[in-house]
Write an enzyme that holds these catalytic residues in place. Sequence first.
Site, short mmCIF file in Angstrom:
data_model
loop_
_atom_site.label_atom_id
_atom_site.label_comp_id
_atom_site.label_asym_id
_atom_site.label_seq_id
_atom_site.Cartn_x
_atom_site.Cartn_y
_atom_site.Cartn_z
N SER A 38 0.94 -1.14 -0.14
CA SER A 38 -0.06 -0.02 0.14
C SER A 38 1.03 1.22 0.12
O SER A 38 1.80 1.60 -0.81
CB SER A 38 -0.96 -0.04 1.26
N ASP A 199 -5.82 -3.94 -2.15
CA ASP A 199 -4.90 -3.49 -1.09
C ASP A 199 -4.37 -4.64 -0.59
O ASP A 199 -4.98 -5.54 -0.04
CB ASP A 199 -5.47 -2.30 -0.14
#
Length: 321
Positions: A38, A199
Amino acid sequence: MHADAVFSGGGVRAVALVGALEVAEEKGYQWVNLGGTSGGAIVAALRAAGYTPAELKEMMEELDFERFQDRDLLDRVPVLGPVLGVVFQNGIYEGNALEAWLEEVLARKGVRCFRDLELPPALGGNDPRFRYRLQVVAADITRRRMLVLPRDLPDYGLDPGDFPVARAVRMSAAMPYFFEPVQLRYSTPEGPSTSLVVDGGLVANFPVWLFDVPGIPPWPTFGFRLADPGDTPVPVRGPAGYLMALVSTALEAREELANAHSAARTIAVPSLGVRTTDFHIDRETRRRLYWAGREAAERFFREWDFNRYKQAYRGGRAIAV
C-alpha cells in the site's frame, strides 16, 4: 553496506517511513531490494526508481492527496454517491488518478515497467524471485490469494518484465471500498479470465519476510513499520465516513510480528494518531510524521548490530520463505 528494505502499509502517513528511510541511508546503507504494501509500496517504488529521501520528503509534503479522490458520474450523486459507487463499482473512487500520478513520477526517472528495475546477477538477479529490485504485495480476491508483484505474475501467464510498475503499485494501494479494485486480465486454457486485485494490507500489511532466504543472509533486511498509538476515537459521519472508517479499521488493525527475529530488525515508526485515509492531512502534520520517523530510526540504529542479530536468530537455521 548492502541491505533490503520493506515498508508497511500506511496510506497518507507514508512520509513517516521516509523519515526513517533517510536515517538508514545516513548510516551508510544502500538498498538492493525494496518492497512493501500500500503506502509502503509507493515509497518502495519511488526509492527503487531513484528518488532520494530528500526528494521523497519534498514530494510527500507538497502532494495534494485529495487529487486521488477521483469520481465518475455515479460516485458524484449527492449523499448516496459513495454507497452507489461501492454497490455498483466496488469503490468510492476510481483509482485512475493515483495510477496516472505514479506513471508520471516514475517516468521522470526512466521507470515504466519492471524490466527497468532489473538487478545485476551479482546482487541476486539470477534468482527469479529477486530478479527485479521492487516487490509489492496485493490481494487477489478472485483467486483468494496473496499476490507478490511482479514475482507471482508468471502464475497468470504474464511476463513480469513487461508489467507496468505503476499498475502494480496501484493494485497494492487499492484500499477496499475506498478505491475500485484493479482488474488483472490474463489467459487460461479455458479462455480469457480476470482477477479483482485490492490493497495488500488485507493479507500482509507488513511483509518483512519478502526477501528472506534460507540460512545466514548476506546482508540485513530492515522493516519500516507504522505503529499506531492507543485507540483514538474518530467521528463517523455519513455513508462516506462510515466506509472510510471500515477501511481504516481493516488496514490499521495491529499486527503482531510473527517472531522475535522479525521484531529485532523492525523500526517501529509512530503514526501520531493519523489515519490511513486522512486525505486532508496538513503540512505541519506531515512534518511531524517525518520527524517521528527519523527519531524512531535513530533509536533503532543506536542498538542495531548485524552480527549479533545473525548469531541470535539466523545461526545457520533455515527461515521460512
